[in-house]
Scaffold this active site. Sequence first.
Site, PDB file in Angstrom:
ATOM      1  N   HIS A 120      -2.691   8.043  -1.026  1.00  0.00           N
ATOM      2  CA  HIS A 120      -3.418   7.508  -2.173  1.00  0.00           C
ATOM      3  C   HIS A 120      -4.840   8.052  -2.200  1.00  0.00           C
ATOM      4  O   HIS A 120      -5.352   8.568  -1.208  1.00  0.00           O
ATOM      5  CB  HIS A 120      -3.458   5.975  -2.133  1.00  0.00           C
ATOM      6  CG  HIS A 120      -2.178   5.338  -2.578  1.00  0.00           C
ATOM      7  ND1 HIS A 120      -1.075   5.245  -1.762  1.00  0.00           N
ATOM      8  CD2 HIS A 120      -1.825   4.752  -3.753  1.00  0.00           C
ATOM      9  CE1 HIS A 120      -0.090   4.628  -2.416  1.00  0.00           C
ATOM     10  NE2 HIS A 120      -0.533   4.321  -3.624  1.00  0.00           N
ATOM     11  N   LYS A 144      -8.745   3.371  -2.732  1.00  0.00           N
ATOM     12  CA  LYS A 144      -7.786   2.284  -2.518  1.00  0.00           C
ATOM     13  C   LYS A 144      -8.214   1.474  -1.307  1.00  0.00           C
ATOM     14  O   LYS A 144      -8.431   2.022  -0.228  1.00  0.00           O
ATOM     15  CB  LYS A 144      -6.376   2.836  -2.320  1.00  0.00           C
ATOM     16  CG  LYS A 144      -5.307   1.760  -2.167  1.00  0.00           C
ATOM     17  CD  LYS A 144      -3.916   2.349  -2.180  1.00  0.00           C
ATOM     18  CE  LYS A 144      -2.852   1.298  -1.936  1.00  0.00           C
ATOM     19  NZ  LYS A 144      -2.886   0.203  -2.931  1.00  0.00           N
TER      20      LYS A 144
END
Length: 277
Positions: free
Chosen positions: A166, A170
């Site tokens: 990601h 995040k």
Amino acid sequence: MSQNQIPVIVNGATGKMGREIVKAVAKEPDLILMGAIARNPEVQGKDAGEIAGLSEPLEVPITNQLEPMLGYVAGERQMLPGVMVDVTHPDVVYDNVRSAIAYGIRPVVGTTGLSPEQLRDLGDFAEKASTGCLVIPNFSIGMVLLQQAAVAASKYFDHVEIIELHHNQKADAPSGTAVQTAQMLAEMGKTYNQQQVEETEKIAGARGGLAEEGIRIHSIRLPGLIAHQEVIFGAPGQIYTLRHDTSDRTCYMPGVILAIRQVQKLKSLVYGLEKIL
């Protein structure tokens, strides 16, 4: 506004996912954006449509006052029950969802990071209130298909590891999607990755996090990524890899819109997009 429209509050409306959801809701004739919530003081009072990049304003000002907005939408009796789409932060999502249920607003939760205990508590609360709630670790149809393929493969492979990748903004790791994938594999009733040798980590965490039934999850956070996942199965003489990549957050919008419509039909908490497809 009409009696056939679903009023929607987007909580986290100015984030990357939130802006896409605002645009997606604005395109659907059976949905109407009633509230846009964001904490950033620089966007307070600005039009949600303009912040999202729409060519015309939606005449929905951004506010940081969630509970008054929940109360306002709950009071619109001439419309269908309201829905709150939450794409905020793991630190606040539990309180957001509990507040929405208390007002009779149906939560659709895209924020990951809820603990098993919090999910159980919210499930009990939603059931007592007879209020639908959807917790969706990943709104992508492609990810649902990957998970189904992984479950099918697990019948034939005893060794598997998960890698999730990601963007570096995040906040939680591993991703809710990776945790859900491990849970689905664990539900097959077998223990994976029987140890062949006594392993020693020269750097703590080098082998990733240990999830259910011996499944390892590895998390990568880098700028330039959006959301990606690999499930890698191994057996003597072969490797079977399943991978899902996102290149644009618009891929999540069909799942978001479906969830907004389907949560109207529920009376309790449901976990996972696959449950409503």
